[in-house]
Design an enzyme around this catalytic site. Sequence first.
Site, PDB file in Angstrom:
ATOM      1  CE  LYS A 132      -4.278  -1.648   0.331  1.00  0.00           C
ATOM      2  NZ  LYS A 132      -5.241  -1.531  -0.993  1.00  0.00           N
ATOM      3  CE  LYS A 212      -4.609 -10.574  -4.525  1.00  0.00           C
ATOM      4  NZ  LYS A 212      -5.440 -10.139  -3.731  1.00  0.00           N
ATOM      5  CE  LYS A 215     -14.318  -6.635  -7.143  1.00  0.00           C
ATOM      6  NZ  LYS A 215     -14.291  -7.137  -5.589  1.00  0.00           N
TER       7      LYS A 215
HETATM    8  N1  AQP Z   1      -6.831 -13.782  -6.796  1.00  0.00           N
HETATM    9  C1  AQP Z   1      -7.032 -14.413  -5.618  1.00  0.00           C
HETATM   10  N2  AQP Z   1      -6.831 -15.667  -5.626  1.00  0.00           N
HETATM   11  C2  AQP Z   1      -7.311 -16.342  -4.329  1.00  0.00           C
HETATM   12  N3  AQP Z   1      -8.038 -15.669  -3.188  1.00  0.00           N
HETATM   13  C3  AQP Z   1      -8.193 -14.523  -3.500  1.00  0.00           C
HETATM   14  N4  AQP Z   1      -8.733 -13.420  -2.722  1.00  0.00           N
HETATM   15  C4  AQP Z   1      -9.006 -12.368  -3.561  1.00  0.00           C
HETATM   16  N5  AQP Z   1      -8.157 -12.475  -4.666  1.00  0.00           N
HETATM   17  C5  AQP Z   1      -7.778 -13.670  -4.576  1.00  0.00           C
HETATM   18  C6  AQP Z   1      -9.527 -13.937  -1.414  1.00  0.00           C
HETATM   19  O1  AQP Z   1     -10.737 -13.416  -1.356  1.00  0.00           O
HETATM   20  C7  AQP Z   1     -11.053 -13.013   0.066  1.00  0.00           C
HETATM   21  C8  AQP Z   1     -11.746 -11.442  -0.310  1.00  0.00           C
HETATM   22  O2  AQP Z   1     -10.399 -10.631  -0.668  1.00  0.00           O
HETATM   23  P1  AQP Z   1     -10.453  -9.161  -0.398  1.00  0.00           P
HETATM   24  O3  AQP Z   1     -10.928  -8.664   1.093  1.00  0.00           O
HETATM   25  O4  AQP Z   1      -9.113  -8.600  -0.373  1.00  0.00           O
HETATM   26  O5  AQP Z   1     -11.361  -8.730  -1.347  1.00  0.00           O
HETATM   27  P2  AQP Z   1     -11.116  -7.755  -2.785  1.00  0.00           P
HETATM   28  O6  AQP Z   1     -10.953  -6.500  -2.503  1.00  0.00           O
HETATM   29  O7  AQP Z   1     -12.495  -8.144  -3.557  1.00  0.00           O
HETATM   30  O8  AQP Z   1      -9.871  -8.864  -3.603  1.00  0.00           O
HETATM   31  P3  AQP Z   1      -8.928  -7.992  -4.398  1.00  0.00           P
HETATM   32  O9  AQP Z   1      -9.748  -7.905  -5.709  1.00  0.00           O
HETATM   33  O10 AQP Z   1      -8.114  -8.946  -4.581  1.00  0.00           O
HETATM   34  O11 AQP Z   1      -8.580  -6.616  -3.772  1.00  0.00           O
HETATM   35  P4  AQP Z   1      -7.338  -5.624  -4.131  1.00  0.00           P
HETATM   36  O12 AQP Z   1      -7.837  -5.319  -5.260  1.00  0.00           O
HETATM   37  O13 AQP Z   1      -7.817  -4.897  -3.042  1.00  0.00           O
HETATM   38  O14 AQP Z   1      -6.098  -6.507  -3.776  1.00  0.00           O
HETATM   39  C9  AQP Z   1      -9.798 -13.152   0.664  1.00  0.00           C
HETATM   40  O15 AQP Z   1      -9.816 -14.334   1.649  1.00  0.00           O
HETATM   41  C10 AQP Z   1      -8.726 -12.936  -0.250  1.00  0.00           C
HETATM   42  O16 AQP Z   1      -7.756 -13.809   0.122  1.00  0.00           O
END
Ligand code: AQP
Length: 343
Positions: A132, A212, A215
């Site tokens: 971050k 990974k 979003k």
């Molecule tokens: N790519 C992924 N592979 C496996 N697990 C994933 N998770 C997220 N992305 C992957 C798991 O989903 C849960 C929720 O994740 P979060 O709270 O980080 O939600 P998010 O913001 O919707 O996920 P993003 O898109 O990955 O967020 P940003 O863009 O902020 O990085 C968690 O258990 C996470 O491990």
Amino acid sequence: MTSPAQPSTAPAAKPAATASTPLKTFSGIQPSGVAHLGNDLGAIRNYVKLQDEYEAIYCIVDYHALTSTHDPDVLRERTRDMAASLLALGLDPERCTLFVQSHRPEHTELGWLLTTVTPVSWLERTPTYKEKRESQPDDINHGLLTYPVLQAADIVIYKATLVPVGRDQAAHLELSREIVRAFNNRYGETFPEPRAVFTEAPTVLGTDGVRKMSKSIGNTIDVLGEPETIRKQVMSMVTDTQRILRTDPGRPEVCNVCQLHRFFGDDYLEIQDGERTARTGCVDTKRLLAERIIRHYAPARERYLELQAHPERVAGILEEGADRLRPVAAATMAEVREKMGLR
Ligand code: AQP
């Protein structure tokens, strides 16, 4: 490079319950809008499975989201979208408790109390904090640093022991365990140590095939979206970069598309063999994946649209979830205040 959607070597074995630690599952998810394929394969599938095996509590973590999302209307909308996503993907309010973090403000009180047993150095070394600092250098707010402490509070306020998450959350879970140990050492045995539970796809790679699925990167497959959107996203996926010509043999073990086929049919070994022997081309394999994803998620998409048309139903479920947890949160806080000398 992380292997694409690789199965974890060992999905967590079922631990035994003891009288002092009844098994309870908890997980929090960011109100980041509509869930994507990575969220589902990496975490939500386990939320759904575990709601039949244990007492299960799931939380949309809007306090956490404030560290990056500052528009109140956007936050409200994304919270609704995530709640509708979770219900559409299989969370059942009869079998689990779903609520919004800020509806149980005791989380923040416990979060504060836990900061007093947490050395700053532990927080500064967390990978997400370091990330971050790179991704939002003009907004390194205090909440970003203490995020894992609030996350620990979210879990332990319900004395949860199992936390279904994706691999990216493993470091935070380790930190939660350290915080629990620090608290128990200072004030006496109070909280059980929670541990992560992974699915068969603890890290789902994005359409770029390298990072990974996330979003914030914009490499997602939006499984609850329009079929045409899913088709476009899947067709844009990067496959085996060394396979230049249609006749070149492919390497399914490094191809994200081939790996994702594991989760959408029993014939993935055949599909992988087709790629390896150049019997099939990447475009065929992608087309097939897109159609399978669309078909697999069609009932969930229908439920999602229905819930979006009735936001009052979603709001009712979230309210009732937070109410149900009030006595549990109050009991933990009474115990903690007593142990810390606040009574
Ligand atoms: N790519 C992924 N592979 C496996 N697990 C994933 N998770 C997220 N992305 C992957 C798991 O989903 C849960 C929720 O994740 P979060 O709270 O980080 O939600 P998010 O913001 O919707 O996920 P993003 O898109 O990955 O967020 P940003 O863009 O902020 O990085 C968690 O258990 C996470 O491990």
